[in-house]
Design a protein around this motif. Structure first.
Motif, PDB file in Angstrom:
ATOM      1  N   GLY B 434       0.791  -1.228   0.000  1.00  0.00           N
ATOM      2  CA  GLY B 434       0.000   0.000   0.000  1.00  0.00           C
ATOM      3  C   GLY B 434       0.816   1.268   0.000  1.00  0.00           C
ATOM      4  N   VAL B 435       2.124   1.138   0.224  1.00  0.00           N
ATOM      5  CA  VAL B 435       2.958   2.341   0.259  1.00  0.00           C
ATOM      6  C   VAL B 435       3.713   2.456  -1.076  1.00  0.00           C
ATOM      7  N   PRO B 436       3.555   3.597  -1.780  1.00  0.00           N
ATOM      8  CA  PRO B 436       4.272   3.743  -3.052  1.00  0.00           C
ATOM      9  C   PRO B 436       5.785   3.745  -2.811  1.00  0.00           C
ATOM     10  N   SER B 437       6.535   3.261  -3.786  1.00  0.00           N
ATOM     11  CA  SER B 437       7.982   3.182  -3.590  1.00  0.00           C
ATOM     12  C   SER B 437       8.578   4.570  -3.417  1.00  0.00           C
ATOM     13  N   PHE B 438       7.942   5.574  -3.993  1.00  0.00           N
ATOM     14  CA  PHE B 438       8.427   6.942  -3.830  1.00  0.00           C
ATOM     15  C   PHE B 438       8.426   7.339  -2.347  1.00  0.00           C
ATOM     16  N   THR B 439       7.324   7.053  -1.658  1.00  0.00           N
ATOM     17  CA  THR B 439       7.217   7.395  -0.244  1.00  0.00           C
ATOM     18  C   THR B 439       8.247   6.628   0.576  1.00  0.00           C
ATOM     19  N   ALA B 440       8.406   5.336   0.266  1.00  0.00           N
ATOM     20  CA  ALA B 440       9.403   4.549   0.992  1.00  0.00           C
ATOM     21  C   ALA B 440      10.805   5.078   0.734  1.00  0.00           C
ATOM     22  N   GLY B 441      11.044   5.558  -0.492  1.00  0.00           N
ATOM     23  CA  GLY B 441      12.356   6.110  -0.822  1.00  0.00           C
ATOM     24  C   GLY B 441      12.671   7.347   0.001  1.00  0.00           C
ATOM     25  N   ILE B 442      11.700   8.253   0.079  1.00  0.00           N
ATOM     26  CA  ILE B 442      11.915   9.455   0.884  1.00  0.00           C
ATOM     27  C   ILE B 442      12.151   9.071   2.336  1.00  0.00           C
ATOM     28  N   PHE B 443      11.372   8.098   2.822  1.00  0.00           N
ATOM     29  CA  PHE B 443      11.581   7.649   4.195  1.00  0.00           C
ATOM     30  C   PHE B 443      12.997   7.093   4.353  1.00  0.00           C
ATOM     31  N   GLY B 444      13.502   6.455   3.285  1.00  0.00           N
ATOM     32  CA  GLY B 444      14.886   5.970   3.312  1.00  0.00           C
ATOM     33  C   GLY B 444      15.880   7.092   3.538  1.00  0.00           C
ATOM     34  N   THR B 445      15.676   8.236   2.881  1.00  0.00           N
ATOM     35  CA  THR B 445      16.600   9.353   3.112  1.00  0.00           C
ATOM     36  C   THR B 445      16.467   9.868   4.547  1.00  0.00           C
ATOM     37  N   ALA B 446      15.255   9.762   5.097  1.00  0.00           N
ATOM     38  CA  ALA B 446      15.076  10.190   6.489  1.00  0.00           C
ATOM     39  C   ALA B 446      15.826   9.258   7.436  1.00  0.00           C
ATOM     40  N   VAL B 447      15.783   7.950   7.149  1.00  0.00           N
ATOM     41  CA  VAL B 447      16.518   7.001   8.005  1.00  0.00           C
ATOM     42  C   VAL B 447      18.024   7.275   7.909  1.00  0.00           C
ATOM     43  N   ALA B 448      18.494   7.581   6.712  1.00  0.00           N
ATOM     44  CA  ALA B 448      19.914   7.915   6.565  1.00  0.00           C
ATOM     45  C   ALA B 448      20.269   9.134   7.412  1.00  0.00           C
ATOM     46  N   THR B 449      19.403  10.140   7.376  1.00  0.00           N
ATOM     47  CA  THR B 449      19.667  11.335   8.174  1.00  0.00           C
ATOM     48  C   THR B 449      19.719  10.994   9.648  1.00  0.00           C
ATOM     49  N   MET B 450      18.761  10.183  10.090  1.00  0.00           N
ATOM     50  CA  MET B 450      18.728   9.802  11.497  1.00  0.00           C
ATOM     51  C   MET B 450      19.963   8.960  11.852  1.00  0.00           C
ATOM     52  N   GLY B 451      20.395   8.142  10.919  1.00  0.00           N
ATOM     53  CA  GLY B 451      21.608   7.360  11.152  1.00  0.00           C
ATOM     54  C   GLY B 451      22.808   8.265  11.350  1.00  0.00           C
ATOM     55  N   LEU B 452      22.909   9.259  10.480  1.00  0.00           N
ATOM     56  CA  LEU B 452      23.995  10.228  10.608  1.00  0.00           C
ATOM     57  C   LEU B 452      23.957  10.912  11.967  1.00  0.00           C
ATOM     58  N   LEU B 453      22.755  11.274  12.396  1.00  0.00           N
ATOM     59  CA  LEU B 453      22.618  12.067  13.623  1.00  0.00           C
ATOM     60  C   LEU B 453      22.788  11.240  14.895  1.00  0.00           C
ATOM     61  N   MET B 454      22.916   9.924  14.757  1.00  0.00           N
ATOM     62  CA  MET B 454      23.083   9.100  15.974  1.00  0.00           C
ATOM     63  C   MET B 454      24.309   9.543  16.772  1.00  0.00           C
ATOM     64  N   SER B 455      25.336  10.013  16.082  1.00  0.00           N
ATOM     65  CA  SER B 455      26.562  10.403  16.782  1.00  0.00           C
ATOM     66  C   SER B 455      26.597  11.886  17.133  1.00  0.00           C
ATOM     67  N   ALA B 456      25.439  12.554  17.065  1.00  0.00           N
ATOM     68  CA  ALA B 456      25.433  14.010  17.245  1.00  0.00           C
ATOM     69  C   ALA B 456      26.034  14.437  18.577  1.00  0.00           C
ATOM     70  N   ALA B 457      25.734  13.703  19.650  1.00  0.00           N
ATOM     71  CA  ALA B 457      26.240  14.112  20.962  1.00  0.00           C
ATOM     72  C   ALA B 457      27.765  14.057  20.991  1.00  0.00           C
ATOM     73  N   TYR B 458      28.320  13.047  20.327  1.00  0.00           N
ATOM     74  CA  TYR B 458      29.782  12.919  20.299  1.00  0.00           C
ATOM     75  C   TYR B 458      30.406  14.075  19.520  1.00  0.00           C
ATOM     76  N   ILE B 459      29.819  14.375  18.369  1.00  0.00           N
ATOM     77  CA  ILE B 459      30.335  15.471  17.532  1.00  0.00           C
ATOM     78  C   ILE B 459      30.252  16.790  18.293  1.00  0.00           C
ATOM     79  N   LEU B 460      29.131  16.982  18.970  1.00  0.00           N
ATOM     80  CA  LEU B 460      28.963  18.233  19.696  1.00  0.00           C
ATOM     81  C   LEU B 460      29.957  18.327  20.852  1.00  0.00           C
ATOM     82  N   ALA B 461      30.236  17.184  21.482  1.00  0.00           N
ATOM     83  CA  ALA B 461      31.232  17.174  22.565  1.00  0.00           C
ATOM     84  C   ALA B 461      32.596  17.586  22.018  1.00  0.00           C
ATOM     85  N   MET B 462      32.955  17.011  20.857  1.00  0.00           N
ATOM     86  CA  MET B 462      34.238  17.373  20.255  1.00  0.00           C
ATOM     87  C   MET B 462      34.257  18.839  19.874  1.00  0.00           C
TER      88      MET B 462
END
Lengths: 746, 746
Positions: B434-462
């Protein structure tokens, strides 16, 4: 086909007028023997560089032409006739041109365009190096005579380049349609190679010349003024002839090729837009209109240029810009008249909407004259702000100069944005039975672009005036002419700086206004390939990941390209500095004035290094759109879910459109920032700045030294990277237009 | 709602861990009385500035909140429920929130976000000014202790800011959905005001702090080092305390607010994307996923940061970056584990595709660590090229530095482009019924962003580590501590420069990756308003004149904004220079070392001038998208042929999307160019450069002076304009998201 007779008339008139001007200039006194000697050295150096450069470009162009013919032949499916279908949509008829014939014709058109562009550059340079010593000679007598000689010299190139573009485009169109017998509706698609060839040569000419001129300028200044402490253009500096050669090969040959390809590519793009309306209305006038309008522009410019001497006052107390501005107004007013006639006669009942579009274009040209002057002339806030910042040293000079350069993008973007929206809305208001308002709107932006370009010959004449006077100043200094002659060439040189800046503003404006018509030509080509009606809208969806990433890469391209261009100047300047240092070191007689430096060797080194340096940015510009298109077509598209075939041409669309935006904005920063730095230095040199005790801060002060740093930084910005970016933007349009089938999977 | 319990657990763990770190740092020796005295002055100056700045921002924010509530209330039509329709499309149900209630909730969310953002900035700054003298004190004993103190100080702020964002977003979501009882599918739309509030405060905090820090730095250097010839951080320089205050209010408070709003806005955007999949699958996990993933990231960071001391060698011969890098690898490896668990448990059968998307994000973070180090550290070609160019003076230093800065955009654009295409393609491969691949694709970029941000506290500490060590160096110099202590703080300061550059690269990467999810959130809002199904694609056609001109204005906006920010630094620096000159002139005892300059007055003048200077660029950033939207909606749209209603939101789309591209590219140039100039100077100072005779060219040489000019030019680029651009890009997303209804004619 009313008024079409005007095209050969205007073309011949321009050539005859240019011939008369050239005869007039060349029959003047070529100056003292010392002047003639240095002028001869400049002539030789410039010719030697051009010969070598054109050989390199010719090899690149020949290879590209063959490759182009093969690619188009292999991937295209030939060209079908275009006609109005029974449902009111534009449909495709029988195959009229086979795919290999299309490849051949595109390759030939490419070569013709490339040759014409090279010829345009050569003309600009040839006349300039013939006029410089005559201007120097005239400066010994009067300001008025010096202006007359240098402006006429510039005008020769302005008229010949414009005529060459008009005659070139109309001839190849005429040959492909009437002589070879292909339908007129498809002939504009067959000649797109002409535009690509023109921009291909212009890119390398502008890059090579731009790198040469600024590397020689920066190198000569750093090793002469800064290290050795001798004045600018001092004969003891081995790099000084290279510097004078540079003015010609960069500003004249480069800009000539630049404007030639602007006029040609935009003209062809506008003709392609006319095809859709021609198919519906069956009036060929829609295709011929751009050529007719430019013919009116040439005639208006002949009158305008001839009028300049009438506005020049005898007493020499006048700002030399004043008569030039009056001449421009005459051109503009006559252009409005020509525009009215051309639109009324050619564009049917709703002609007045397009008349207004053309007015928008002419007004945009005038707006850019004011915007450029405001930001780069010493009379207003921006340049004075930079001069003021020099009080606290080179760092603050650069900081504030950058801020000013960034700021100039605002007026540029607002002016272009307003003109685009305005001409689109006006054009789309024209009701033409069977033509969607969207198509009429795009045609409106094309008319605005053509309106702007009506004064191209005048602008180019003013531009070439710049390096002629710059050279005349150098010759005067070098040959030890009188103080009063130097004073005259200095004042002309300052005007030349302004006119050169104006031309760049004009080129940016034309690139901005033309953006829409050139994209649309590309999209028309895509539609043809996808068998979609020409009047159908084809959305380029920015929220599509292929388009968005293409757009990101487009902006990146203009930065990376500028990086390569700017760095080349630094590198080549380094080579020149080494050479001059070596000459100083090995022959102490040079500094003492007893022996003569080896100018030829410095010229030679600069030429070789510049030619090597132009290849990398040139190949990047040509190669990147192709690589992006191929990667997205063959790698990314198959990875998409579903049967996605559009990734290639969509990514290229994003790269083209947003790369154009990035190029316009970045070029504006580089051009105007550089111009403002230059004139901030000149403002200080003019003695208009005082310290807290009221004493003049002038040449030789620390403040002046700080301003010199800014001027040097601005040199490769405004004369290498900025002007090359204009050409890059147009090249993106022409290369994608020609190679569109390569990016389309069917 | 599996794993949701992790959110409070991680939030509380972060706060407890930060509390322990703070206790540990604060219980250490605060240094000699001289150190404590100057630290006290810095503390007072920073607090006074922050108090005044926050008062200004609070007034602006309050006014904006009220305006926002009224606008949203007036132009919105309320929020309808979202659910799966019988045709498989997502449809709208009954009205769940009235329009004025929506306005009220948006205004309240804005204020909560703004307050939290301000608190985040305050925390960063408070801990930093408390850690500086303790680091200076520790440097008297050992390198290892100095690293420990400064890194722990930085970590306090990293964890508190991250926790604040996690707790803030999840609390307001919980309150709006579970407490107030609105459907969970629409709650993410109600809390968008939180992101806008956060970025609103971050913009002004970063601008005001960035202008303050660089104006004080440039002013102190020019008037002290250049004019008076006294060393950096010399107590005789009245501006030196202002300079030290600046490190805290700019780098700490500004960057804290910046990353707070990045995390919050991107989190909310990702939740909005989850709504469409939640509506289809009826699994709330799609909305909660970003919060859970960030919780894993916090836990991973606690372990990673605790591990750093284990990698630090006792002997002090180690490059301090080495243990920091090892800690980052630990965080990355643990994040991969957390990512696997979170995707597997929450994201259904096709979870592994999103796992790969997250990997792309984590890999992008690591790529940016290397890209940034390559371009801004003295070990590689770019920085050495700039150092070399300094041999021929400041002009060539600036020319080559600009070329390097422009060049850095290539790696950035390629990395972001690859990550975007990659995560989109991976996400769209996930088959969710029921979910178009376009929507899943955009959600994929959101997961990538969230993955990147997992280390935000460490980066901010540095990142916060940077200004702490910078300050510690200043305190050491100022209080006349031992040579060995200075040596330690100098080496830490060099590392701090690298970590600060890394954070900026990280912020750019997150802005680039988040681009897609934030646009999509905006488009979802537009679809909601236009009553289109959320799963329908809404093309933003670049060949539409409204979109294209919006795009042109978007790129112009980032240049004009940077112009204002850079110029402000120049202006405020001028005010500081005047003041220090005045003090030198009126009290000769200062230079003699017998009387003490009036530090407080210099601090006060800098603060006032910076606050005045931040208003214009801030209002431009907030105002321009609104003005463009209104002009195109009310002026341009009615002039279009036919019943065109979309001009407003289309022009805003173009401005948002292409403005984001321009902002990312320009920020990359400004950040990396500035960083490279800084380290080229440091490279020369380190004595690694020699002349042709093999003699070291070091401090005090003309070459070094040229490099100092580049460093000074780079200061406002990398610490004022660049970081403010990250915030601007996100602000564009949040403001257009919140005000979307204003631009839509129905």
């Amino acid at each position: 086909m009313e008024l079409v007779w005007l095209i050969p008339v205007a073309g011949i008139a321009a050539v005859l007028y240019a011939g008369w001007l050239a005869f007039n200039v060349l029959s003047r006194d070529p100056g003292t023997p010392a002047m003639q000697e240095i002028a001869g050295m400049i002539f030789e150096g410039a010719m030697a560089f051009l010969k070598r450069q054109y050989l390199t470009i010719a090899l690149l162009a020949l290879g590209t032409a063959v490759l182009l013919g093969v690619i188009v032949g292999a991937v295209s499916e030939g060209v079908k006739d275009i006609a109005l279908g029974s449902d009111g949509q534009i449909e495709y008829g029988a195959m009229k041109v086979g795919q290999w014939t299309e490849g051949l014709m595109t390759g030939v058109a490419f070569l013709v365009g490339a040759s014409a562009s090279a010829l345009a550059g050569f003309i600009g340079m040839y006349i300039s190096v013939r006029s410089n010593s005559r201007t120097a000679s005239a400066a010994q007598r009067s300001l008025k005579e010096a202006i007359t000689v240098s402006l006429r010299g510039g005008a020769v190139s302005g008229f010949l380049v414009t005529a060459l573009s008009l005659i070139g485009v109309s001839s190849i169109f005429f040959i492909y349609s009437d002589v070879l017998g292909y339908p007129r509706a498809i002939a504009p698609f067959l000649i797109v190679g002409f535009g690509f060839g023109a921009s291909f040569v212009a890119l390398f000419a502008q890059l090579g010349g731009g790198i040469y001129t600024k590397a020689a300028d920066v190198g000569a200044d750093l090793v002469g003024k800064v290290e050795a402490g001798i004045p600018e253009d001092d004969p003891r500096n081995a790099a000084v002839v290279a510097d004078l050669v540079g003015d010609n090969v960069g500003d004249c040959a480069g800009r000539g090729a630049d404007l030639f390809e602007s006029m040609s590519a935009e003209n062809i793009g506008a003709m392609i837009l006319g095809v859709a309306i021609y198919a519906v209305t069956d009036r060929i006038e829609w295709i011929m209109f751009p050529l007719v309008l430019r013919s009116f522009g040439i005639l208006a410019t002949i009158v305008g240029l001839s009028s300049v001497p009438f506005f020049a006052r005898e007493d020499g107390q006048q700002d030399p810009m004043t008569p030039l501005n009056f001449g421009y107004y005459i051109v503009s007013i006559l252009s409005v008249g020509g525009l009215a006639i051309a639109t009324k006669v050619l564009l049917g009942d709703a002609w007045y909407w397009f008349f207004f579009c053309g007015l928008v274009g002419i007004a945009t040209g005038i707006a850019f004259v004011y915007i450029t002057q405001y930001y780069t002339s010493g009379n207003w806030r921006p340049v004075r702000e930079i001069a003021d910042a020099s009080r606290t040293g080179p760092a603050t000079n650069i900081i504030i100069g950058t801020a000013v350069g960034f700021e100039t993008t605002a007026a540029t973007a607002l002016a272009i944005g307003t003109a685009l929206v305005g001409s689109f809305l006006l054009g789309s208001s024209a009701e033409i039975t069977g033509v969607p308002s969207f198509t009429a709107g795009i045609f409106g932006t094309a008319v605005a672009t053509m309106g702007l370009l009506m004064s191209a010959a005048y602008i180019l004449a003013m531009d070439t005036f710049g390096p002629i006077t710059d050279n005349a100043g150098g010759i005067t200094q070098f040959s030890g002419a009188s103080e009063s002659a130097r004073h005259i060439t200095d004042s002309l040189d300052a005007v030349g700086n302004t006119t050169k800046a104006l031309t760049k503003g004009y080129a940016v404006a034309s690139a901005g206004l033309a953006a829409f018509l050139l994209f649309s030509a590309y999209l028309d080509k895509v539609k043809e390939r996808l068998d979609l009606p020409l009047t159908q809208q084809l959305p380029i969806d920015l929220s599509n990941v292929d388009v968005f990433v293409g757009a990101l890469l487009g902006v990146m391209l203009v930065f990376l390209f500028s990086s390569l261009a700017i760095r080349s100047v630094g590198k080549v300047a380094g080579a020149i500095i080494e050479e001059v240092r070596r000459q100083f070191r090995e022959d102490p007689g040079i500094m003492a004035g007893t022996s003569r430096p080896d100018y030829a060797r410095a010229v030679d080194i600069t030429a070789k290094a510049s030619l090597r340096a132009m290849v990398a940015p040139g190949l990047l510009a040509v190669g990147m759109p192709v690589v992006v298109g191929l990667v997205f077509r063959f790698v990314v598209a198959p990875l998409h879910q579903g049967d996605v075939k559009d990734s290639g041409w969509l990514a290229v669309s994003g790269l083209l459109m947003v790369g154009t935006i990035g190029g316009i904005i970045l070029a504006t920063f580089l051009n105007n920032g550089g111009g403002a730095w230059d004139n901030a230095k000149k403002f200080i040199e003019s003695g208009q700045m005082t310290d807290e005790n009221g004493e003049v801060i002038g040449k030789g002060s620390a403040v002046h030294a700080a301003a010199v740093v800014g001027d040097t930084v601005g040199d490769p910005f405004k004369d290498t990277a900025g002007p090359s970016l204009h050409v890059l933007v147009k090249l993106l349009s022409t290369i994608t237009l020609v190679l569109a089938p390569l990016f389309i999977a069917t």
